[in-house]
Design a protein around this motif. Structure first.
Motif, PDB file in Angstrom:
ATOM      1  N   VAL A 317      -1.630  16.208  -5.434  1.00 15.97           N
ATOM      2  CA  VAL A 317      -1.022  15.636  -4.231  1.00 15.97           C
ATOM      3  C   VAL A 317      -0.890  14.135  -4.439  1.00 15.97           C
ATOM      4  O   VAL A 317      -1.825  13.493  -4.928  1.00 15.97           O
ATOM      5  CB  VAL A 317      -1.902  15.901  -2.988  1.00 15.97           C
ATOM      6  CG1 VAL A 317      -1.343  15.186  -1.760  1.00 15.97           C
ATOM      7  CG2 VAL A 317      -2.051  17.389  -2.724  1.00 15.97           C
ATOM      8  N   ILE A 318       0.249  13.585  -4.086  1.00 14.63           N
ATOM      9  CA  ILE A 318       0.448  12.143  -4.193  1.00 14.63           C
ATOM     10  C   ILE A 318       0.608  11.584  -2.781  1.00 14.63           C
ATOM     11  O   ILE A 318       1.440  12.069  -2.002  1.00 14.63           O
ATOM     12  CB  ILE A 318       1.739  11.797  -4.992  1.00 14.63           C
ATOM     13  CG1 ILE A 318       1.816  12.593  -6.299  1.00 14.63           C
ATOM     14  CG2 ILE A 318       1.838  10.291  -5.230  1.00 14.63           C
ATOM     15  CD1 ILE A 318       0.682  12.369  -7.262  1.00 14.63           C
ATOM     16  N   VAL A 319      -0.192  10.576  -2.473  1.00 13.68           N
ATOM     17  CA  VAL A 319      -0.104   9.951  -1.150  1.00 13.68           C
ATOM     18  C   VAL A 319       0.262   8.478  -1.316  1.00 13.68           C
ATOM     19  O   VAL A 319      -0.457   7.727  -1.985  1.00 13.68           O
ATOM     20  CB  VAL A 319      -1.437  10.042  -0.386  1.00 13.68           C
ATOM     21  CG1 VAL A 319      -1.286   9.416   1.003  1.00 13.68           C
ATOM     22  CG2 VAL A 319      -1.917  11.480  -0.270  1.00 13.68           C
ATOM     23  N   LEU A 320       1.369   8.073  -0.712  1.00 12.29           N
ATOM     24  CA  LEU A 320       1.731   6.656  -0.715  1.00 12.29           C
ATOM     25  C   LEU A 320       1.151   6.008   0.540  1.00 12.29           C
ATOM     26  O   LEU A 320       1.378   6.479   1.654  1.00 12.29           O
ATOM     27  CB  LEU A 320       3.247   6.482  -0.754  1.00 12.29           C
ATOM     28  CG  LEU A 320       3.936   7.056  -1.994  1.00 12.29           C
ATOM     29  CD1 LEU A 320       5.439   6.781  -1.943  1.00 12.29           C
ATOM     30  CD2 LEU A 320       3.329   6.483  -3.278  1.00 12.29           C
ATOM     31  N   ALA A 321       0.389   4.939   0.335  1.00 10.46           N
ATOM     32  CA  ALA A 321      -0.244   4.215   1.441  1.00 10.46           C
ATOM     33  C   ALA A 321      -0.277   2.745   1.057  1.00 10.46           C
ATOM     34  O   ALA A 321      -1.286   2.066   1.177  1.00 10.46           O
ATOM     35  CB  ALA A 321      -1.652   4.747   1.686  1.00 10.46           C
ATOM     36  N   ALA A 322       0.859   2.289   0.570  1.00  9.56           N
ATOM     37  CA  ALA A 322       0.924   0.947  -0.022  1.00  9.56           C
ATOM     38  C   ALA A 322       1.388  -0.096   0.982  1.00  9.56           C
ATOM     39  O   ALA A 322       1.677  -1.220   0.612  1.00  9.56           O
ATOM     40  CB  ALA A 322       1.859   0.966  -1.228  1.00  9.56           C
ATOM     41  N   SER A 323       1.449   0.243   2.252  1.00  9.09           N
ATOM     42  CA  SER A 323       2.049  -0.474   3.383  1.00  9.09           C
ATOM     43  C   SER A 323       3.485   0.000   3.483  1.00  9.09           C
ATOM     44  O   SER A 323       4.120   0.291   2.463  1.00  9.09           O
ATOM     45  CB  SER A 323       1.961  -1.997   3.291  1.00  9.09           C
ATOM     46  OG  SER A 323       2.970  -2.524   2.456  1.00  9.09           O
ATOM     47  N   SER A 324       4.004   0.089   4.717  1.00  9.84           N
ATOM     48  CA  SER A 324       5.238   0.853   4.941  1.00  9.84           C
ATOM     49  C   SER A 324       6.381   0.428   4.024  1.00  9.84           C
ATOM     50  O   SER A 324       7.025   1.268   3.400  1.00  9.84           O
ATOM     51  CB  SER A 324       5.645   0.765   6.411  1.00  9.84           C
ATOM     52  OG  SER A 324       5.857  -0.575   6.803  1.00  9.84           O
ATOM     53  N   ALA A 325       6.636  -0.869   3.910  1.00 11.61           N
ATOM     54  CA  ALA A 325       7.793  -1.300   3.128  1.00 11.61           C
ATOM     55  C   ALA A 325       7.561  -1.077   1.630  1.00 11.61           C
ATOM     56  O   ALA A 325       8.470  -0.707   0.887  1.00 11.61           O
ATOM     57  CB  ALA A 325       8.108  -2.766   3.417  1.00 11.61           C
ATOM     58  N   GLU A 326       6.334  -1.301   1.181  1.00 11.74           N
ATOM     59  CA  GLU A 326       6.048  -1.102  -0.243  1.00 11.74           C
ATOM     60  C   GLU A 326       6.168   0.380  -0.616  1.00 11.74           C
ATOM     61  O   GLU A 326       6.622   0.710  -1.713  1.00 11.74           O
ATOM     62  CB  GLU A 326       4.643  -1.630  -0.561  1.00 11.74           C
ATOM     63  CG  GLU A 326       4.307  -1.699  -2.032  1.00 11.74           C
ATOM     64  CD  GLU A 326       5.002  -2.822  -2.805  1.00 11.74           C
ATOM     65  OE1 GLU A 326       5.112  -3.944  -2.275  1.00 11.74           O
ATOM     66  OE2 GLU A 326       5.426  -2.564  -3.944  1.00 11.74           O
ATOM     67  N   SER A 327       5.792   1.268   0.276  1.00 13.18           N
ATOM     68  CA  SER A 327       5.958   2.700  -0.020  1.00 13.18           C
ATOM     69  C   SER A 327       7.433   3.063  -0.104  1.00 13.18           C
ATOM     70  O   SER A 327       7.831   3.879  -0.944  1.00 13.18           O
ATOM     71  CB  SER A 327       5.232   3.554   1.032  1.00 13.18           C
ATOM     72  OG  SER A 327       3.832   3.366   0.926  1.00 13.18           O
ATOM     73  N   VAL A 328       8.251   2.437   0.730  1.00 10.53           N
ATOM     74  CA  VAL A 328       9.704   2.625   0.631  1.00 10.53           C
ATOM     75  C   VAL A 328      10.175   2.197  -0.759  1.00 10.53           C
ATOM     76  O   VAL A 328      10.936   2.885  -1.432  1.00 10.53           O
ATOM     77  CB  VAL A 328      10.441   1.798   1.714  1.00 10.53           C
ATOM     78  CG1 VAL A 328      11.932   1.694   1.403  1.00 10.53           C
ATOM     79  CG2 VAL A 328      10.213   2.397   3.100  1.00 10.53           C
ATOM     80  N   ARG A 329       9.675   1.047  -1.171  1.00 10.48           N
ATOM     81  CA  ARG A 329      10.089   0.517  -2.474  1.00 10.48           C
ATOM     82  C   ARG A 329       9.747   1.495  -3.604  1.00 10.48           C
ATOM     83  O   ARG A 329      10.563   1.741  -4.501  1.00 10.48           O
ATOM     84  CB  ARG A 329       9.385  -0.822  -2.696  1.00 10.48           C
ATOM     85  CG  ARG A 329       9.753  -1.502  -3.997  1.00 10.48           C
ATOM     86  CD  ARG A 329       8.927  -2.763  -4.151  1.00 10.48           C
ATOM     87  NE  ARG A 329       9.176  -3.417  -5.425  1.00 10.48           N
ATOM     88  CZ  ARG A 329       8.310  -4.228  -6.025  1.00 10.48           C
ATOM     89  NH1 ARG A 329       7.145  -4.488  -5.443  1.00 10.48           N
ATOM     90  NH2 ARG A 329       8.596  -4.778  -7.175  1.00 10.48           N
TER      91      ARG A 329
END
Ligand SMILES: Cc1cc2nc3c(=O)[nH]c(=O)nc-3n(C[C@H](O)[C@H](O)[C@H](O)COP(=O)(O)OP(=O)(O)OC[C@H]3O[C@@H](n4cnc5c(N)ncnc54)[C@H](O)[C@@H]3O)c2cc1C
Ligand code: SF4
Lengths: 599, 208
Positions: A317-329
């Motif tokens: 499972v991969i979870v992006l939690a890099a802050s909203s805009a950074e996860s978009v990036r």
């Protein structure tokens, strides 16, 4: 499992979490406590608040008396290291040169992210806030209700420790008994504001902040938070016992070495590590999520900042939690034959509907606070009271000219003197110097009160981010380009804020420093309030949203986004408590689906 | 890091700097601020710093003396606290104007030009440097420049200098232990409980 370097990663993990702030901290905590093997990738360096926090250092001991610089934009002793409005070598761009259409993006590149210095204001969204479209026809509804999130608000408040009260006000939810910690007493200026604002029909009540006004109940809470999980209970009880109660001194923005307030590095990460289920790889800048072409994400490619080398890790499972805009990036940079416009972006909505909080402020001088007998007003290192939005009925009846509400945050009191103490007083002193100036400095110290509005922005088609077609950061990764526009709902709200603050200041017998102005001038630029959310909104329809209510992307079922990205609206309530509550909810779902073999 | 990687890094770093220039954002624009050569983004926060530790100071001996005399005209000793110069406030002002950060170069010009003007004005009026004036002579000059809103046109610039200088003097002074005591700051000490304002404060505010 511990803090590791690139060559020490395991061949595969149950869950890979990108980012270690509020979202990454909560996700890694829940997954590790429930027994999953977790790897956390963090772009910044390791950071230990227990040994690194300058608790009692005075401004006189810092360069420039602790004043702001581009290296330390919130002052020398502020907890943020390697962060700010600009991060060297890691630019972002604006599509427009018009200052009103620029977006300011604050990043903290360190273990724990922005939670090391955030304001710790922790307000629940209310029932209206999850169904704004149904209420006034603007924006979108969330695919969940307040009742779905409420149990997770309870759990998050118990875990991190939040003080406040439950006064039963409209769309300002109460917490169940036994959840909140007792609020601190109000300061002199706060009490005066409370008394006078009441005459204007404006309620001033205890704020909710993530500060331990008393120690947590380590005997009671772990069993509630982790039922049927003795190991997690034991680990959490130990962690809670290691946190002291606030000792009513030292600014929270520097972080807290006695762990009396919430930061991911003192509250989420230590117990998660203590389970033995978490590896943390700092200095690892995630670049893209890898995809196997058959509907599943396989891992993450990152740059090891210590060596400049590319690394790869694999997980179920991969979870992006890099802050909203950074996860978009990261999503936009994860291109494949199936997803030429970025991973999980079949809807074309990745990057769309980014929102910040509407901000406007006004300061005043309150003569009633002059020459008060000396006393200590440090308190819990931030405001003790606030004004929740109070004009729901007038607004719904269309009387205000803007559709959504705001709350009011205060600053008052005799703060520890800084580089700007007794500065800019000409307007009240008439330019005194000499002995008269010293008397004036004593007399006016702590008589300034600041009021800041924090209001809801409605998502719009002109506020989004995409990849800059040309620019890359120093790791060679394409950077974000922001597009921004406030609507009249926000600018009118900002004007209303300033008028209200002027009325409060005058009700206190005070003088407004700079008079209220029109909304477009009053409103802070986009991003300036540092509550950016959206960009990977959740929804009920895969065609118009990026994730479902579990923060699970529609396109790639083992890919989740647990930061503010899935926010569908940005209520006036500061976002972080909701980020953590939803991250916990999503993590419970991940664990459940892993156990069922669905991921 | 091996040499080849190092060179590769330098090239990509140079390319991104070039890209910044091309898009020509100002230094204080969001996202692209030019890094200052100061203490960096990750300084030691626990250390105690003194002016001159991090970057070179500016004042000549004469400028420092004029600054000290003006500091003490703004914050003299009285029953509650010592004078600004006795707490080395001129060194802080020097540190401030010498700092390599945005805005400080402008302050440097304001302060240095202002100190030069002050000595010239003292010569013009009293045939002496500012440091050599007696209190009433210093006040005669300061009275003309102490309030920007009321300063005569010929003193506009000097008044702006005085305003900046007074702000810096106050910031430098009230952040010292003596200055904190003088202004009445009694915090930064751990307490067992926070009891809110004491009864005499509530009484004075009509909240008792
Ligand atoms: C001054 C200030 C005051 C605030 N006050 C409040 C408040 O009172 N109440 C409130 O609710 N909110 C407040 N906030 C906002 C709050 O800090 C954020 O909402 C919260 O931290 C968001 O959590 P996050 O995990 O999404 O992001 P962050 O906390 O920013 O964490 C993201 C982490 O991911 C890392 N990362 C980023 N990109 C990558 C990558 N490519 N690879 C690996 N790692 C990466 C970052 O280094 C960072 O550590 C405040 C913020 C600031 C700056
Ligand atoms: S005020 Fe309390 S919680 Fe905040 S940093 Fe100080 S001791 Fe910690």
């Amino acid at each position: 499992m511990p803090l590791i370097t690139s060559n020490k990663t395991q061949p595969t993990y149950d869950v890979i979490v990108v980012g270690s702030g509020a979202a990454g901290g909560q996700t890694a905590y829940t997954c590790a406590m429930e027994g999953a093997k977790v790897l956390m990738l963090e772009a910044g360096r390791n950071y230990d608040p227990v040994t690194e926090t300058p608790m009692f250092q005075t401004n006189g001991q810092a360069p420039l008396r602790g004043g702001n610089t581009t290296d330390k934009p919130f002052g020398f002793h502020d907890a943020t290291v390697d962060g700010g409005w600009s991060v060297p070598g890691e630019p972002y761009t604006s599509a427009s040169d018009d200052p009103e259409r620029k977006f300011w993006w604050w990043r903290a590149r360190m273990m724990g992210g922005r939670t090391n210095h955030w304001g710790r204001i922790s307000l629940r969204n209310g029932p209206y806030d999850f169904k704004p479209y149904s209420r006034d026809g603007l924006g979108f509804d969330w695919p969940l209700r307040y009742e779905d999130v409420a149990p997770y608000y309870d759990k998050t408040e118990m875990l991190v420790g939040v003080f406040g009260t439950s006064p039963g006000m409209e769309n300002t939810p109460d917490s169940p008994p036994g959840v909140l910690l007792p609020p601190p007493k109000a300061r002199a200026g706060e009490m005066l504001a409370q008394q006078r604002a009441k005459q204007l029909g404006i309620p001033v009540i205890p704020i909710h902040r993530a500060v331990l006004t008393v120690q947590q109940d380590a005997n009671r809470l772990p069993a509630i938070l982790h039922p049927n999980n003795p190991k997690a209970q034991r680990v959490l009880a130990d962690a809670m016992r290691s946190r002291a109660a606030c000792f009513w001194a030292t600014p929270c923005g520097r972080g807290c070495s006695i762990k009396a307030n919430y930061q991911s590095t003192t509250v989420h990460i230590p117990p998660a590590l203590a389970t033995g289920n978490l590896d943390i790889l700092p200095n690892a800048m995630a670049r893209e999520v890898t995809y196997d072409g058959s509907g599943k994400a396989t891992g993450v490619i990152y740059i090891d900042k210590a060596t400049g080398q590319e690394g790869r890790v694999q997980g179920k499972v991969i979870v992006l939690a890099a802050s909203s805009a950074e996860s978009v990036r990261i999503l936009l940079n994860s291109k494949s034959a199936q997803f030429p416009n970025g991973l999980a972006n079949s809807s074309g909505k990745v990057g769309k509907y980014i929102m910040d909080t509407v901000g406007a402020s006004l300061n005043g001088h309150i003569p009633a606070l002059e020459d008060l007998p000396l006393h200590n007003e440090d308190g819990a290192g931030g405001a003790h009271v606030y004004v929740p939005w109070w004009l729901y009925k007038e607004q719904l009846a269309g009387k205000l000219g803007f559709a959504r509400g705001y709350h009011i945050e205060f600053s008052s009191g005799r703060h520890m003197p800084s580089a700007t103490t007794a500065a800019g007083m000409e307007w009240i002193t008439g330019g005194s110097y000499g002995r008269k100036f010293k008397e004036d400095a004593r007399r006016y110290y702590g008589t300034a009160m600041g009021f800041a509005g924090r209001g809801e922005m409605i998502p719009n088609d002109d506020s989004y981010c995409d990849l800059d077609p040309k620019m890359k950061d120093k790791w060679g990764i394409p950077v974000l380009r922001f597009h921004w526009k406030w609507s009249a709902h926000e600018t009118r709200q900002a004007a209303h804020m300033q008028k209200t603050f002027a009325a409060i200041i005058e009700s206190m017998g005070g003088k407004v420093r700079t008079p209220p102005t029109e909304g477009r001038k009053a409103i802070e630029p986009g991003g300036k309030i540092i509550h950016e959310v959206g960009g990977t909104i959740m929804g009920a329809d895969p065609k118009t949203s990026v994730t479902n209510q579990w923060c699970q992307t529609w396109d790639v079922k083992n890919l989740f986004i647990t930061d503010g990205g899935p926010f569908v609206s940005n209520a006036d309530k500061n976002p972080t408590l909701t980020i953590m509550a939803l991250a916990w909810r999503s993590s419970d779902y991940i664990i459940d689906q892993l156990r069922k073999g669905n991921l | 890091m091996d040499r080849r990687t190092a060179i590769k890094w330098m090239l990509t770093a140079a390319a991104s700097v070039a890209a910044l220039r091309r898009d020509s954002f100002g230094a204080d624009e969001p996202g692209t601020g030019a890094p200052a050569v100061g203490y960096g983004t990750d300084p030691d926060l626990l250390k105690v710093y003194k002016p001159g530790d991090l970057w070179q100071l500016t004042f000549t001996a004469a400028q420092r003396a004029t600054a000290a005399a003006l500091c003490d005209t703004i914050i003299p000793a009285d029953a509650k606290g010592p004078s600004a110069s006795s707490l080395k406030v001129p060194d802080f002002i020097d540190e401030w104007i010498s700092a390599p950060y945005d805005g400080h170069a402008a302050d440097k010009k304001t302060i240095i030009d202002g100190l030069t003007w002050l000595d010239a004005e003292a010569q013009k009026r009293f045939k002496n440097d500012f440091t050599g004036l007696i209190a009433s002579q210093k006040n005669a000059i300061c009275d003309d420049i102490c309030y920007t809103a009321k300063a005569k046109p010929e003193f506009t610039k000097a008044a702006q200098f005085f305003k900046k200088f007074r702000d810096l003097t106050a910031g430098g002074y009230y952040t010292t232990p003596e200055g904190m005591k003088d202004i009445g700051y009694v915090g930064n000490v751990p307490l067992a409980t926070f009891d809110g304002p004491p009864p005499e404060v509530l009484k004075k505010l009509g909240l008792a």
